[in-house]
Enzyme design. Structure first.
Site, PDB file in Angstrom:
ATOM      1  N   ILE A 198       0.866  -1.165   0.000  1.00  0.00           N
ATOM      2  CA  ILE A 198       0.000   0.000   0.000  1.00  0.00           C
ATOM      3  C   ILE A 198       0.905   1.217   0.000  1.00  0.00           C
ATOM      4  O   ILE A 198       1.939   1.236   0.693  1.00  0.00           O
ATOM      5  CB  ILE A 198      -0.922   0.013   1.242  1.00  0.00           C
ATOM      6  CG1 ILE A 198      -1.764  -1.270   1.303  1.00  0.00           C
ATOM      7  CG2 ILE A 198      -1.821   1.239   1.240  1.00  0.00           C
ATOM      8  CD1 ILE A 198      -2.589  -1.401   2.572  1.00  0.00           C
ATOM      9  N   CYS A 199       0.534   2.249  -0.740  1.00  0.00           N
ATOM     10  CA  CYS A 199       1.432   3.402  -0.854  1.00  0.00           C
ATOM     11  C   CYS A 199       1.711   4.041   0.493  1.00  0.00           C
ATOM     12  O   CYS A 199       2.783   4.614   0.704  1.00  0.00           O
ATOM     13  CB  CYS A 199       0.874   4.424  -1.828  1.00  0.00           C
ATOM     14  SG  CYS A 199      -0.753   5.065  -1.409  1.00  0.00           S
TER      15      CYS A 199
END
Length: 455
Positions: free
Chosen positions: A266-267
């Site tokens: 996930i960023c």
């Protein structure tokens, strides 16, 4: 005339290693044709009333909702994302489309106070052709924002989904394109070479990129050379600070969620952890238990190449003195699984602390106090987000004001109100990638001074 296929994207199931799909890469001439079609459609789409553009986007959102299970299954097969998380990503994309369909017709300029005999206005206009190049970690949620905002403000779009999730990205874009006039949304398939061609294409006025910082820098250079706008939502190296006054077990649960959810892909995943020395032992022991509990709750990494990247960061750390307390070795068997991993004795020089690992690894660095944690967390070339776990109001205030990142979360690694938008800093990108402000990014403000002939 049919194009000659010179290269194929092969996508393997991250769980089994079996081939999921093979997609032909768009030939350079065909990519140029897609850009030309979008450019030819730009004037007509810009002249379309905003309410009509919004209605088309809202109808497309309904089509995506009807195909949600199909899209979630494609995402699961291509990236290994758990089905529930994949469906949540589709729902987030639908929400973004609906939001921009509602906000688009309300996007407005300003009247200026000039002379009595003149009218002065500031009017937002579409920029023209927008190339949207998106990532694989949440291929629908990440694409819905720039696609929706660009289309509803009157731009035409050429979209390149990630080569790691080409079916998911293409199917989503096809659902949108079916509700739009010809040429308004073109789709191309390919790897970085196709993205580079789009970034260098003269008719492209904006390149909106969601992905790695290295590619973002290349896009920024290409855009700067020809005066195009680069809108970059790139990588992060998000810090988690654990203050001395929090419950260690609760803090370990937050750290595990931030580091291990979606296998760390996930960023805004937690990439590095700074814990104050007085609670470090209790926190680390609880984090070990959390990591063990996550073993059967995460899917694989997206592919073997990415697993090699994650493991290289772990090996670099252990080679420099870090200790693996749990995990740390690729799981045997088919697929690209990597276990939840906890490292201690990490130092700032290690890759695991300096660069984005993007995997289920929780590297821990023990610091003497909160001030030291804040200093080290801020000393980073990325600037996407950070989380601070503290019960001390003064510490929380100092943290959110001083950390040089786009988003600061206090006492929760994920979450936030709808419509929130931040600007990443440093190597993490530039411009608003989400929220109502994205409408401003997709338009150019023109000043109009209108007076009568003769003064």
């Amino acid at each position: 005339m049919a194009s000659t296929i010179t290269k194929i994207i092969s996508v393997l199931d991250p769980r089994t290693g079996d081939t999921v799909t093979q997609v032909p890469i768009t030939e350079p001439a065909d990519c140029d044709d897609a850009v030309a079609r979008a450019a030819a459609a730009a004037d007509g789409w810009a002249r379309t009333p905003p309410a009509e553009r919004a209605a088309a986007l809202a109808a497309a959102a309904g089509d995506v909702r009807s195909a949600a299970d199909e899209l979630a299954e494609l995402n699961e097969r291509e990236t290994g994302k758990l089905r529930g998380e994949a469906r949540a990503g589709v729902d987030a994309g639908i929400d973004a489309l609906v939001q921009f369909a509602q906000l688009g017709p309300l996007h407005r300029g300003h009247a200026l106070q000039g002379g009595w005999s003149a009218t002065d206005l500031m009017v937002p206009q579409p920029r023209g052709v927008v190339a949207v190049i998106t990532a694989w970690d949440d291929p629908i949620a990440m694409a819905a924002g720039p696609l929706g905002a660009a289309l509803v403000t009157g731009n035409t779009v050429v979209h390149k989904p990630s080569e790691r999730s080409p079916q998911t990205g293409r199917r989503f874009a096809e659902l949108l394109a079916a509700r739009l006039p010809d040429g308004v949304l073109e789709i191309v398939d390919g790897d970085a070479t196709v993205g580079q061609q789009l970034a260098a294409a003269e008719p492209v006025d904006v390149v909106a990129h969601v992905g790695s910082s290295a590619i973002g820098r290349e896009i920024a250079r290409a855009c700067a050379e020809r005066g195009a706008k680069a809108l970059l939502s790139n990588g992060g190296n998000d810090a988690l600070i654990v203050d001395a006054d929090v419950d260690p077990a609760w803090a370990a649960g937050q750290a595990a969620l931030g580091a291990f959810a979606n296998a760390g892909q996930i960023c805004v995943s937690v990439e590095r952890i700074y814990v104050v020395q007085s609670i470090a032992d209790a926190f680390v022991n609880a984090l070990i238990d959390e990591a063990i509990s996550w073993v059967d709750r995460i899917g694989p990494l997206v592919d073997e190449r990415h697993r090699e990247h994650v493991h290289a960061h772990v090996e670099d750390a252990t080679g420099a003195g870090a200790h693996v307390l749990v995990g740390g070795e690729p799981q045997p068997g088919p697929g690209s699984f990597y276990p939840p991993t906890v490292l201690t004795d990490c130092t700032p020089e290690m890759l695991i602390m300096r660069e984005e690992t993007f995997g289920p690894v929780a590297p821990v660095r023990v610091v003497p106090d909160f001030a030291a944690a804040l200093t080290e967390a801020a000393n980073d070339r990325y600037g996407l987000a950070a989380t601070v776990l503290t019960g001390n109001m003064a510490h929380a205030q100092e943290a959110w004001r001083s950390l040089p990142v786009g988003s600061v979360k206090i006492n929760s690694v994920f979450g936030g109100a709808p419509g929130g938008a931040s600007e990443p800093r440093r190597a993490s990108g530039t411009g608003f990638g989400f929220g109502p402000e994205l409408l401003d990014e997709m338009t150019a403000m023109k000043v109009v001074h209108w007076s009568a002939p003769g003064g």
